[in-house]
Enzyme design. Structure first.
Site, mmCIF file in Angstrom:
data_model
loop_
_atom_site.group_PDB
_atom_site.id
_atom_site.type_symbol
_atom_site.label_atom_id
_atom_site.label_comp_id
_atom_site.label_asym_id
_atom_site.label_seq_id
_atom_site.Cartn_x
_atom_site.Cartn_y
_atom_site.Cartn_z
ATOM 1 N N LEU A 187 0.838 -1.194 0.000
ATOM 2 C CA LEU A 187 0.000 0.000 0.000
ATOM 3 C C LEU A 187 0.874 1.246 0.000
ATOM 4 C CD1 LEU A 187 -2.613 -1.117 2.656
ATOM 5 C CD2 LEU A 187 -2.974 -0.966 0.209
ATOM 6 N N GLU A 217 -7.330 7.150 9.577
ATOM 7 C CA GLU A 217 -6.729 7.126 8.244
ATOM 8 C C GLU A 217 -6.363 5.688 7.919
ATOM 9 O OE1 GLU A 217 -6.635 9.779 6.315
ATOM 10 O OE2 GLU A 217 -7.529 10.966 7.930
ATOM 11 N N LEU A 218 -6.998 5.095 6.942
ATOM 12 C CA LEU A 218 -6.842 3.675 6.644
ATOM 13 C C LEU A 218 -5.382 3.303 6.402
ATOM 14 C CD1 LEU A 218 -8.230 0.947 6.121
ATOM 15 C CD2 LEU A 218 -8.428 1.616 3.707
ATOM 16 N N ASP A 219 -4.867 2.380 7.212
ATOM 17 C CA ASP A 219 -3.508 1.843 7.092
ATOM 18 C C ASP A 219 -2.428 2.915 7.162
ATOM 19 O OD1 ASP A 219 -4.371 -0.783 6.895
ATOM 20 O OD2 ASP A 219 -4.612 -0.679 4.729
ATOM 21 N N GLU A 220 -2.710 4.022 7.845
ATOM 22 C CA GLU A 220 -1.724 5.098 7.946
ATOM 23 C C GLU A 220 -1.451 5.508 9.390
ATOM 24 O OE1 GLU A 220 -2.340 8.395 5.341
ATOM 25 O OE2 GLU A 220 -2.740 7.149 3.595
#
Length: 275
Positions: A187, A217-220
């Site tokens: 990602l 925050e998705l995957d952050e």
């Protein structure tokens, strides 16, 4: 006993904290500290040999710290966790084995799955499994059911062992810096449901995995641990998937070990990790 402190930096903090520990006759067996000059932040992790009056010690330490400092004194080393899964077994299986042989650094209270695929392996290890389907209910109802189960166990952390559902901001807000996720490191270049196929088609030479705290925050969220391994032209998509699963297991195990042993500080969207 482990003492964790995070505050604005200033001269004399280490000396002041050490003097209080000595006054309380607490022998320091390990001390790690770091100053982030960019943010002027001070971080310290102390291991001491014996317990004491926790509230009295915290009060004394705060007297030598800047206002609004973060202080955590942990006399209980083993954490309690709830694990959430979907269908992939590799991360869950590793966690179950470590839990069985007391090398996880935490105790699994239960496993929650939105499919029943992994119920059998949990039963083999005598770990309670709660099946909560996402298919008939709205996201809000689905998450309410999960929260009810989670709160019944009062865990320190929630581990997403390849839990393939995006959690709502409301759910995440109830467990700040307590939800730990693992995902491949493709990602955002290879987002979507088939990252390894995309990686194979692109001819990548490195694959990896990232473990982080979950935020809105998705995957952050703040990164706890990362690792990469080399691959080459001989790797098929299946080879990449297999290698990817192995590195996901390794990185999640590393991240959990660091968190459970109180070695991870979070400030904004970054971490300080005392390995």
């Amino acid at each position: 006993m482990i003492v964790l402190i995070q505050s604005i930096d200033r001269v004399g903090l280490v000396a002041g904290i050490s003097a209080i520990m000595a006054k309380e006759r607490l022998n320091i067996v390990s001390l790690r500290e770091f100053v982030d000059k960019t943010d002027n932040r001070f971080y310290i992790r102390i291991e001491a040999e014996k317990d004491t009056d926790i509230l009295a010690l915290e009060t004394a330490i705060r007297q030598v710290l800047p206002p609004e400092a973060y202080v955590s004194i942990n006399p209980r080393p083993e954490k309690k966790i709830v694990v959430m899964v979907t269908k992939e077994y590799h991360c869950l299986a590793d966690i179950l084995v470590r839990n069985q042989f007391n090398t996880l650094g935490a105790s699994i209270q239960c496993v929650i799955g939105n499919h029943q695929v992994l119920q059998n392996i949990c039963e083999r290890f005598a770990i309670p499994f709660h099946y909560i389907s996402h298919e008939q209910d709205s996201k809000a109802v689905f998450e309410e059911k999960m929260e009810k189960v989670i709160e019944g166990y009062n865990p320190d952390y929630i581990v997403l062992a390849k839990f393939m559902r995006v959690l709502s901001p409301a759910f995440v807000a109830k467990y700040p810096e307590r939800i730990i996720n693992i995902h491949h490191s493709f990602l955002p270049a290879f987002a979507g449901g088939h990252p390894y196929k995309q990686a194979f088609e692109r001819g990548v030479k490195l694959i990896g995995a990232t473990s982080h705290f979950v935020t809105n925050e998705l995957d952050e969220g703040p990164i706890i641990a990362q690792q990469v391994i080399p691959v080459n032209h001989s790797f098929t998509t299946a080879d990449m998937i297999r290698a990817g699963k192995e590195i996901e297991v390794s990185v999640l195990a590393k991240a959990l070990s660091l968190v459970f042993s109180d070695r991870v500080f979070v400030y904004r969207n970054k971490t300080v990790v005392f390995e």
